[in-house]
Design a protein around this motif. Structure first.
Motif, PDB file in Angstrom:
ATOM      1  N   PHE A  82       0.868  -1.175   0.000  1.00 29.55           N
ATOM      2  CA  PHE A  82       0.000   0.000   0.000  1.00 29.55           C
ATOM      3  C   PHE A  82       0.910   1.232   0.000  1.00 29.55           C
ATOM      4  O   PHE A  82       1.631   1.475   0.962  1.00 29.55           O
ATOM      5  CB  PHE A  82      -0.896  -0.041   1.244  1.00 29.55           C
ATOM      6  CG  PHE A  82      -1.899   1.081   1.315  1.00 29.55           C
ATOM      7  CD1 PHE A  82      -2.658   1.453   0.208  1.00 29.55           C
ATOM      8  CD2 PHE A  82      -2.098   1.770   2.514  1.00 29.55           C
ATOM      9  CE1 PHE A  82      -3.590   2.480   0.285  1.00 29.55           C
ATOM     10  CE2 PHE A  82      -3.029   2.791   2.593  1.00 29.55           C
ATOM     11  CZ  PHE A  82      -3.778   3.154   1.485  1.00 29.55           C
ATOM     12  N   VAL A  85       1.545   5.265  -0.208  1.00 34.09           N
ATOM     13  CA  VAL A  85       0.862   6.525   0.090  1.00 34.09           C
ATOM     14  C   VAL A  85       1.858   7.680   0.003  1.00 34.09           C
ATOM     15  O   VAL A  85       2.884   7.672   0.694  1.00 34.09           O
ATOM     16  CB  VAL A  85       0.230   6.493   1.505  1.00 34.09           C
ATOM     17  CG1 VAL A  85      -0.597   7.750   1.749  1.00 34.09           C
ATOM     18  CG2 VAL A  85      -0.618   5.255   1.690  1.00 34.09           C
ATOM     19  N   ILE A 137      -8.573  -0.560   4.162  1.00 35.67           N
ATOM     20  CA  ILE A 137      -7.454  -1.400   3.691  1.00 35.67           C
ATOM     21  C   ILE A 137      -7.124  -2.473   4.727  1.00 35.67           C
ATOM     22  O   ILE A 137      -6.891  -3.646   4.397  1.00 35.67           O
ATOM     23  CB  ILE A 137      -6.205  -0.526   3.395  1.00 35.67           C
ATOM     24  CG1 ILE A 137      -6.471   0.442   2.240  1.00 35.67           C
ATOM     25  CG2 ILE A 137      -4.971  -1.379   3.129  1.00 35.67           C
ATOM     26  CD1 ILE A 137      -6.554  -0.192   0.879  1.00 35.67           C
ATOM     27  N   THR A 182      -0.978   1.205  -7.300  1.00 36.55           N
ATOM     28  CA  THR A 182      -1.297   2.592  -7.653  1.00 36.55           C
ATOM     29  C   THR A 182      -0.959   3.455  -6.442  1.00 36.55           C
ATOM     30  O   THR A 182      -1.387   3.136  -5.319  1.00 36.55           O
ATOM     31  CB  THR A 182      -2.795   2.745  -7.992  1.00 36.55           C
ATOM     32  OG1 THR A 182      -3.135   1.813  -9.020  1.00 36.55           O
ATOM     33  CG2 THR A 182      -3.108   4.154  -8.465  1.00 36.55           C
ATOM     34  N   VAL A 185      -1.303   6.268  -3.832  1.00 34.38           N
ATOM     35  CA  VAL A 185      -2.404   7.094  -3.316  1.00 34.38           C
ATOM     36  C   VAL A 185      -1.894   8.515  -3.121  1.00 34.38           C
ATOM     37  O   VAL A 185      -1.039   8.768  -2.271  1.00 34.38           O
ATOM     38  CB  VAL A 185      -2.935   6.523  -1.982  1.00 34.38           C
ATOM     39  CG1 VAL A 185      -3.986   7.447  -1.382  1.00 34.38           C
ATOM     40  CG2 VAL A 185      -3.483   5.130  -2.192  1.00 34.38           C
ATOM     41  N   ILE A 221      -7.055  10.214  -5.853  1.00 33.46           N
ATOM     42  CA  ILE A 221      -7.280   9.085  -4.934  1.00 33.46           C
ATOM     43  C   ILE A 221      -6.935   9.546  -3.521  1.00 33.46           C
ATOM     44  O   ILE A 221      -5.808   9.956  -3.257  1.00 33.46           O
ATOM     45  CB  ILE A 221      -6.418   7.857  -5.305  1.00 33.46           C
ATOM     46  CG1 ILE A 221      -6.657   7.429  -6.756  1.00 33.46           C
ATOM     47  CG2 ILE A 221      -6.697   6.698  -4.364  1.00 33.46           C
ATOM     48  CD1 ILE A 221      -5.723   6.337  -7.241  1.00 33.46           C
ATOM     49  N   SER A 222      -7.885   9.484  -2.631  1.00 37.32           N
ATOM     50  CA  SER A 222      -7.631   9.862  -1.235  1.00 37.32           C
ATOM     51  C   SER A 222      -7.569   8.593  -0.385  1.00 37.32           C
ATOM     52  O   SER A 222      -7.996   7.504  -0.814  1.00 37.32           O
ATOM     53  CB  SER A 222      -8.736  10.781  -0.715  1.00 37.32           C
ATOM     54  OG  SER A 222      -9.967  10.085  -0.688  1.00 37.32           O
ATOM     55  N   LEU A 223      -7.072   8.731   0.845  1.00 38.00           N
ATOM     56  CA  LEU A 223      -6.946   7.580   1.741  1.00 38.00           C
ATOM     57  C   LEU A 223      -8.311   6.962   2.048  1.00 38.00           C
ATOM     58  O   LEU A 223      -8.444   5.735   2.149  1.00 38.00           O
ATOM     59  CB  LEU A 223      -6.271   8.011   3.040  1.00 38.00           C
ATOM     60  CG  LEU A 223      -4.742   8.142   3.007  1.00 38.00           C
ATOM     61  CD1 LEU A 223      -4.250   8.836   4.262  1.00 38.00           C
ATOM     62  CD2 LEU A 223      -4.084   6.783   2.875  1.00 38.00           C
ATOM     63  N   THR A 234     -11.045   6.912   0.171  1.00 38.75           N
ATOM     64  CA  THR A 234     -11.682   6.216  -0.958  1.00 38.75           C
ATOM     65  C   THR A 234     -10.864   5.043  -1.496  1.00 38.75           C
ATOM     66  O   THR A 234     -11.350   4.256  -2.295  1.00 38.75           O
ATOM     67  CB  THR A 234     -11.939   7.202  -2.113  1.00 38.75           C
ATOM     68  OG1 THR A 234     -10.678   7.775  -2.517  1.00 38.75           O
ATOM     69  CG2 THR A 234     -12.889   8.309  -1.707  1.00 38.75           C
ATOM     70  N   ALA A 235      -9.587   4.931  -1.080  1.00 44.35           N
ATOM     71  CA  ALA A 235      -8.713   3.878  -1.618  1.00 44.35           C
ATOM     72  C   ALA A 235      -9.174   2.506  -1.137  1.00 44.35           C
ATOM     73  O   ALA A 235      -9.434   2.296   0.056  1.00 44.35           O
ATOM     74  CB  ALA A 235      -7.276   4.125  -1.189  1.00 44.35           C
ATOM     75  N   GLU A 290      -8.095  -2.305  -4.748  1.00 43.38           N
ATOM     76  CA  GLU A 290      -7.633  -2.207  -6.147  1.00 43.38           C
ATOM     77  C   GLU A 290      -6.330  -1.421  -6.292  1.00 43.38           C
ATOM     78  O   GLU A 290      -5.639  -1.549  -7.303  1.00 43.38           O
ATOM     79  CB  GLU A 290      -8.727  -1.576  -7.034  1.00 43.38           C
ATOM     80  CG  GLU A 290      -8.993  -0.096  -6.822  1.00 43.38           C
ATOM     81  CD  GLU A 290      -9.876   0.213  -5.612  1.00 43.38           C
ATOM     82  OE1 GLU A 290     -10.029   1.393  -5.288  1.00 43.38           O
ATOM     83  OE2 GLU A 290     -10.404  -0.747  -4.990  1.00 43.38           O
ATOM     84  N   VAL A 291      -5.963  -0.603  -5.277  1.00 38.79           N
ATOM     85  CA  VAL A 291      -4.715   0.188  -5.381  1.00 38.79           C
ATOM     86  C   VAL A 291      -3.508  -0.604  -4.878  1.00 38.79           C
ATOM     87  O   VAL A 291      -2.374  -0.138  -4.984  1.00 38.79           O
ATOM     88  CB  VAL A 291      -4.819   1.532  -4.605  1.00 38.79           C
ATOM     89  CG1 VAL A 291      -5.966   2.368  -5.112  1.00 38.79           C
ATOM     90  CG2 VAL A 291      -4.905   1.312  -3.099  1.00 38.79           C
TER      91      VAL A 291
END
Length: 615
Positions: free
Chosen positions: A293, A295, A308, A371, A373, A379-381, A383-384, A387-388
């Protein structure tokens, strides 16, 4: 006060019966005079602010200027009457070549360079020596700087052969000056030199052969001044990571040389907390098939990443969080869940700072298919979701480093990213920028071999590191364009081809230019022999009379033999770059006719220093 202008004298009435009209007139005169003084003050301070100077060219005290004058820095012109200017430039070029030339060949010596801070440097690297040479005479210094360009450019392109490029450039200038001094037009002369070198580069390609695995150690050994240990180490490193792999140099903390290979992407960021450790004996955290993950900002509360974390618990997969920073509350949540066994999780800081941090995160994302974040991509924390997340075949974190091994599914994306970074590398100017871009390529390439260079003292370490760097660059150059026989003998073989090339040139002046190249090509071999205590002219004559293309002289042992079989070889790319860059410098030198230099300003003692007795 007031810049030398006396304040207005009040007008005293002649008698007590002065009219109010005369009082009014005197008051107006006073006001006008005051306004004029203010204007003068304003103008003089403005002039001082813009760096205006007085008749002597210095700013006046307190910003008051009586005679304002703007002066441009004068230059000194050195005209080429009786070749005087070019001869002085040639002296500078010869001085540089003499200093750098002592390092050439297997029996070349070192040069001691004074260092303002710390211990002096003792080096055997041509371009390092060339960069340190500054001459008192400005015209001589220009000549030295011109020849230095040949070394620098060869170093940038091939990474080795800088001493040969310097010696060859100086030789071409010396031979060319003899002809130009006799009254030959340099324009046609230079054209002949250019065309001859273009033809010789084609001849060089026919002499070259592809490098085999057994030759790699020989190339590195010759470049490192005959040090077989360095040659073998570079050969082993290339065996481990492949010819296209990345090999980097580090300074060892011990006196020994070491070689180790890192698989995957590694960067200098350890875990946030020792509670994340999975192997207490080695104090490392290891996970296989780990999700990542990424960020590009701070994680302040656990609520930001709750989605997450819940997904990781449901899916029972390990999770690595790489973020700019993790605040205490969020970190405590991760640690508690890890200790309870509900969550396999670990976290570390993102590598780099600022813009470079974002680039490193993008590199990790491409390697793992994740992806990043960040707000810029919408993309915000909160809404992640899952899929990221990216996937790593293996993840290992220690106190100081993090290693991520990709699962191989993103290979095409990684190759495209490396290609993109190589384009940036070609356009980069600063050495620091190039170093960082090379680091990124190394991390993405998967396997990185690290050679640790060790020595007893700091002075020896610096000298040894430069040798290893040269050997590494020579090996990479050999892989790119092949190899030819070394010891300066390839240039001697090329000199024998010049007579055939002369027949293709248009006029006699161009053929004289070809002769300059022919005579200059013998200089490197002669200097290698001279540094070994032998007569270069005799050796050159003996090699030229032998029809075997691989026959040459081994200056390390003093033997005549087949150099290709003996492993005395040079990379073709290094020889080509030496030729092209030396001729490029020599032709611009010979076409010059006037030298313009700055007039050094005499150092003036300030009044304060005089008053204080010079202290």
């Amino acid at each position: 006060e007031g810049g030398g202008v006396a304040p207005p004298t009040p007008v005293v009435p002649s008698d007590e019966t002065s009219t109010s009209h005369s009082h009014h007139r005197n008051f107006v005169a006073h006001a006008m005079e005051t306004a004029r003084i203010k204007q003068m003050r304003s103008t003089s301070s403005t002039c001082a602010g813009f760096g205006m100077r007085n008749a002597r060219g210095r700013p006046s005290k307190n910003g008051r200027n009586t005679h304002l004058q703007v002066r441009a820095g004068a230059k000194e012109l050195h005209f080429n009457a009786d070749m005087a200017a070019l001869k002085r430039m040639q002296v500078g070029a010869d001085k540089l070549a003499s200093v750098v030339g002592v390092t050439l060949g297997p029996k070349g010596r070192n040069v001691v360079l004074e260092s303002k801070f710390g211990s002096p440097k003792i080096v055997n690297d041509g371009v390092t020596v060339a960069r340190e040479v500054e001459l008192d005479d400005p015209v001589e210094n220009i000549g030295a700087k011109l020849v230095r360009q040949a070394a620098s450019k060869t170093n940038d392109l091939a990474g080795d052969g800088t001493t040969t490029a310097t010696v060859l450039a100086s030789a071409l200038i010396g031979e060319g000056m003899k002809i130009v001094s006799a009254g030959t037009n340099p324009v046609q002369l230079v054209r002949g030199m250019e065309r001859t070198v273009m033809s010789l580069v084609q001849e060089l390609k026919t002499l070259s052969k592809d490098v085999e695995d057994s030759n790699i150690s020989d190339v590195a050994t010759v470049s490192a001044g005959g040090n077989r240990e360095i040659g073998d180490m570079i050969s082993k490193a290339m065996d481990r990571v492949g010819r296209a792999g990345v090999i980097t140099l580090e300074e060892s903390r011990t006196a020994d040389n070491n070689l180790y290979v890192v698989e995957g992407m590694q960067f200098d960021r350890g875990y946030f907390s020792p509670y994340f450790v999975t192997d207490p004996e080695r104090m490392v955290c290891e996970y296989e098939n780990c999700k990542l993950f990424l960020v590009d900002k701070k994680i302040t509360t656990a609520r930001d990443i709750i989605g997450i974390l819940e997904d990781a618990i449901k899916g029972q997969y390990p999770l690595l969080i790489i973020a700019e920073d993790i605040e205490q509350e969020a970190l405590a949540t991760l640690v508690v869940n890890k200790l309870r066994g509900t969550l396999k999780v670990t976290a570390c800081k993102a590598p780099g700072f600022g813009e470079r941090k974002s680039q490193y995160l993008e590199d990790i994302a491409i390697l793992t298919g994740a992806t990043v974040v960040k707000d810029e991509v919408g993309i915000s924390l909160e809404t992640a979701g899952a899929e990221v997340l990216g996937l790593g075949a293996k993840v290992e974190l220690s106190k100081e480093a993090c290693t991520i091994v990709g699962d191989g599914t993103t290979e095409s994306d990684v190759k495209a990213r490396i290609k993109q970074i190589r384009v940036l590398l070609e356009n980069a100017d600063a050495d620091y920028e190039k170093e960082k871009l090379n680091e990124r390529i190394a991390r993405l390439s998967g396997g990185v071999a690290i050679i640790q260079v060790g020595a007893q003292t700091e002075t020896e370490l610096k000298e040894k590191k430069l040798r290893v760097e040269d050997a590494l660059n020579a090996t990479k150059a050999a892989v790119e364009e092949g190899i030819v026989i070394g010891g300066g003998c390839t240039m001697l073989k090329l000199a024998a081809k010049v007579d055939e090339i002369k027949n293709t040139l248009e006029n006699d002046e161009q053929r004289v230019g070809a002769d300059i190249i022919k005579r200059a090509l013998i200089y490197p071999l002669r200097l290698i022999a001279k540094n070994a205590g032998q007569n270069g002219a005799v050796i050159a004559d003996k090699i030229q009379n032998n029809p075997d293309p691989n026959y040459g002289y081994n200056a390390a042992t003093g033997e005549y033999l087949n150099l290709m079989e003996a492993g005395i070889i040079d990379p073709t790319k290094v020889v080509r770059c030496c030729l092209e860059n030396a001729v490029s410098v020599a032709k611009t030198f010979l076409m010059s006719d006037v030298v313009v230099t700055e007039i050094p300003e005499p150092e003036e003692q300030t009044a304060d220093a005089d008053m204080m007795g010079g202290y």
